[in-house]
Design an enzyme around this catalytic site. Structure first.
Site, short mmCIF file in Angstrom:
data_model
loop_
_atom_site.label_atom_id
_atom_site.label_comp_id
_atom_site.label_asym_id
_atom_site.label_seq_id
_atom_site.Cartn_x
_atom_site.Cartn_y
_atom_site.Cartn_z
N ASN A 1 -10.35 0.89 0.00
CA ASN A 1 -8.43 0.37 -0.44
C ASN A 1 -7.83 0.06 -1.55
O ASN A 1 -8.56 -0.95 -1.58
CB ASN A 1 -7.94 -0.45 1.15
CG ASN A 1 -6.38 -0.46 1.02
OD1 ASN A 1 -5.74 -0.12 0.24
ND2 ASN A 1 -6.43 -0.76 2.28
N HIS B 1 -3.06 8.09 1.91
CA HIS B 1 -3.92 5.85 2.08
C HIS B 1 -5.27 6.06 2.43
O HIS B 1 -5.18 5.73 3.74
CB HIS B 1 -2.72 4.98 2.39
CG HIS B 1 -3.14 4.14 2.17
ND1 HIS B 1 -3.17 3.52 1.09
CD2 HIS B 1 -2.97 2.73 2.89
CE1 HIS B 1 -3.89 2.38 1.22
NE2 HIS B 1 -3.68 1.39 2.24
N CYS C 1 1.02 -1.14 0.06
CA CYS C 1 0.16 0.09 -0.45
C CYS C 1 0.64 1.51 -0.04
O CYS C 1 0.38 2.08 -0.33
CB CYS C 1 -0.65 -0.18 1.11
SG CYS C 1 -2.41 -1.50 1.06
N1 COA Z 1 -18.19 -7.66 10.03
C1 COA Z 1 -18.71 -8.31 11.58
N2 COA Z 1 -17.97 -8.56 12.11
C2 COA Z 1 -16.93 -8.61 12.39
C3 COA Z 1 -15.80 -7.93 10.99
C4 COA Z 1 -17.01 -8.24 9.93
N3 COA Z 1 -16.18 -7.77 9.10
N4 COA Z 1 -14.30 -8.23 10.83
C5 COA Z 1 -14.34 -8.82 12.03
N5 COA Z 1 -14.80 -9.10 13.08
C6 COA Z 1 -15.30 -9.66 14.30
C7 COA Z 1 -14.23 -10.39 15.17
O1 COA Z 1 -14.58 -11.47 14.65
C8 COA Z 1 -14.25 -9.65 16.29
O2 COA Z 1 -15.30 -10.79 16.82
P1 COA Z 1 -15.13 -10.75 18.77
O3 COA Z 1 -14.94 -10.15 19.23
O4 COA Z 1 -16.34 -11.65 18.48
O5 COA Z 1 -14.15 -11.55 18.48
C9 COA Z 1 -14.97 -8.09 16.13
O6 COA Z 1 -15.60 -7.87 15.24
C10 COA Z 1 -13.77 -7.24 16.48
O7 COA Z 1 -12.90 -7.70 15.21
P2 COA Z 1 -11.95 -6.86 15.03
O8 COA Z 1 -10.42 -7.41 14.46
O9 COA Z 1 -10.90 -6.25 16.24
O10 COA Z 1 -11.69 -5.56 14.76
P3 COA Z 1 -11.21 -4.07 14.28
O11 COA Z 1 -11.90 -3.03 14.79
O12 COA Z 1 -9.83 -4.34 14.26
O13 COA Z 1 -11.95 -3.89 12.81
C11 COA Z 1 -10.63 -4.28 10.95
C12 COA Z 1 -11.41 -4.71 11.72
C13 COA Z 1 -10.29 -5.28 9.56
C14 COA Z 1 -11.37 -3.60 9.92
C15 COA Z 1 -9.56 -3.51 10.93
O14 COA Z 1 -8.64 -3.99 12.39
C16 COA Z 1 -7.92 -2.04 10.44
O15 COA Z 1 -9.12 -1.58 9.63
N6 COA Z 1 -7.50 -2.90 10.22
C17 COA Z 1 -6.15 -1.80 9.77
C18 COA Z 1 -6.04 -2.91 8.26
C19 COA Z 1 -5.62 -1.58 6.99
O16 COA Z 1 -5.42 -0.76 6.62
N7 COA Z 1 -4.84 -3.10 6.27
C20 COA Z 1 -4.29 -2.46 5.36
C21 COA Z 1 -2.82 -2.06 6.19
S1 COA Z 1 -2.77 -1.36 4.28
#
Ligand code: COA
Length: 322
Positions: free
Chosen positions: A279, A249, A114
């Site tokens: 993204n 980004h 990215c």
């Molecule tokens: N819909 C519903 N629930 C979801 C889900 C979805 N699409 N994705 C994850 N969950 C659930 C998980 O299973 C977890 O459930 P649990 O508490 O029962 O275990 C809960 O939501 C929290 O998960 P978590 O991974 O901690 O959520 P989060 O707030 O971190 O959000 C992302 C997840 C992926 C949106 C976030 O972590 C993110 O954007 N990360 C950065 C990613 C990124 O920028 N990557 C590229 C870098 S360039």
């Protein structure tokens, strides 16, 4: 030696198909409200079956050439940032060069996930400042939808397809003020995409899809981007208030908001595209730049801070006087 590289033109391309959060919630256990609240994304574009990184890049590049009023043969450097190249080789940059009908210029790809567009911008800036190139074309083009596991709700909600282009030219006036790029290869496990064709006995069962520990990546991205904001301003002896626009980004609205807060900026000073694009990896920062410039928000003389974070980890920034 030239003093600066300057933005001459920008371009962008988004494929036609729109995939909404509601569409995704038909196939995985998620909802529009969860995705929007946690990421700021409502929909993303999906490339057509016949589209490639080079075909999308060509459309974006031709728009940039048009706004810069430059002919393709005036380009002497092409850098394409992509994690979804048409082929392992030739490089997507070579394929794009051919599509644009250019014979005599250097063309190569950069792979920094990215952060690819910021890495490409940094390299092109060095080429121009050293006098090696006069006109550089930078393209970020991605078909993330083909490396996303559409059954993994932790990743498939985030990514989209698109291409952005930027033309830089040699100039005596600023210009790109500075670029800062970094890599730390110790985080492969947190965010990676396997290459099944090159797999070893140990990883031969891995599918070629983005694999991510999103929550951990999130925290490191926020901290790293906050740090790079300070480093970039310090390197230029500028204050937060000297920056007119943040062009980030587009990974997650909460990551972007944290960076804006660090800069004491309101979201009105941030170019946001992720709501309807998701993204788009190395394309995202170039698509945001193109949108901000082409809708007239970003004006000549204003100062822009571009930044990105990606797999590797890689991260970087560019401070630009437009
Ligand atoms: N819909 C519903 N629930 C979801 C889900 C979805 N699409 N994705 C994850 N969950 C659930 C998980 O299973 C977890 O459930 P649990 O508490 O029962 O275990 C809960 O939501 C929290 O998960 P978590 O991974 O901690 O959520 P989060 O707030 O971190 O959000 C992302 C997840 C992926 C949106 C976030 O972590 C993110 O954007 N990360 C950065 C990613 C990124 O920028 N990557 C590229 C870098 S360039």
């Amino acid at each position: 030696m030239t003093k600066f590289s300057k933005i001459l033109g920008t371009g962008g391309y988004l494929p036609e198909e729109i995939r909404t959060n509601d569409d995704i919630s038909q196939t995985v256990d998620t909802s529009d409200s969860w995705i929007f609240e946690r990421t700021g994304i409502k929909s993303r574009r999906i490339a057509g079956a016949d589209e490639t990184a080079s075909s999308m890049g060509e459309i974006a590049a031709r728009k940039a050439l048009q706004t810069a009023q430059l002919n393709p043969e005036e380009i002497d450097l092409i850098i394409v940032a992509t994690g979804t190249p048409d082929r392992v080789y030739p490089s997507t940059a070579c394929l794009l060069q051919h599509r644009l009908g250019i014979k005599n210029c250097v063309a190569f790809d950069i792979q920094a996930a990215c952060s690819g567009a910021i890495f490409a911008l940094s390299v092109a800036d060095q080429y121009i400042k050293s006098g090696t190139a006069k006109h550089a074309l930078i393209v970020g083009s991605e078909i993330c939808s083909r490396i996303v596991d559409w059954t993994d709700r932790g990743t498939c909600i985030l990514f989209g397809d698109g291409a952005g282009a930027l033309l830089l030219g040699a100039s005596e006036e600023a210009g790109v003020l500075s670029t800062h790029i970094f890599s730390d290869g110790g985080y492969e496990d947190m965010l990676f995409c396997p290459n099944p064709q090159a797999s070893t006995e140990a990883n031969k069962n891995e599918a070629g899809f983005i694999t991510m520990r999103g929550n951990e990546v999130f925290k490191i991205a926020v901290n790293t981007l906050e740090r790079i904001v300070d480093e970039t301003l310090e390197a230029n002896n500028l204050q937060k208030s000297d920056v007119d626009w943040l062009v980030p980004h587009q990974a997650n609205i909460r990551i972007i908001s944290a960076t804006a807060k660090k800069l004491k900026m309101s979201l009105d000073q941030v170019v946001l595209t992720l709501e309807n694009q998701g993204n788009t990896s190395s394309a995202s920062v170039l698509l945001a730049l193109h949108e901000g410039i082409s809708d007239g928000r970003i004006r000549r003389g204003q100062v822009l801070l571009m930044e990105a974070f990606g797999a590797g980890f890689t991260w970087g920034s560019a401070l630009i006087k437009y």
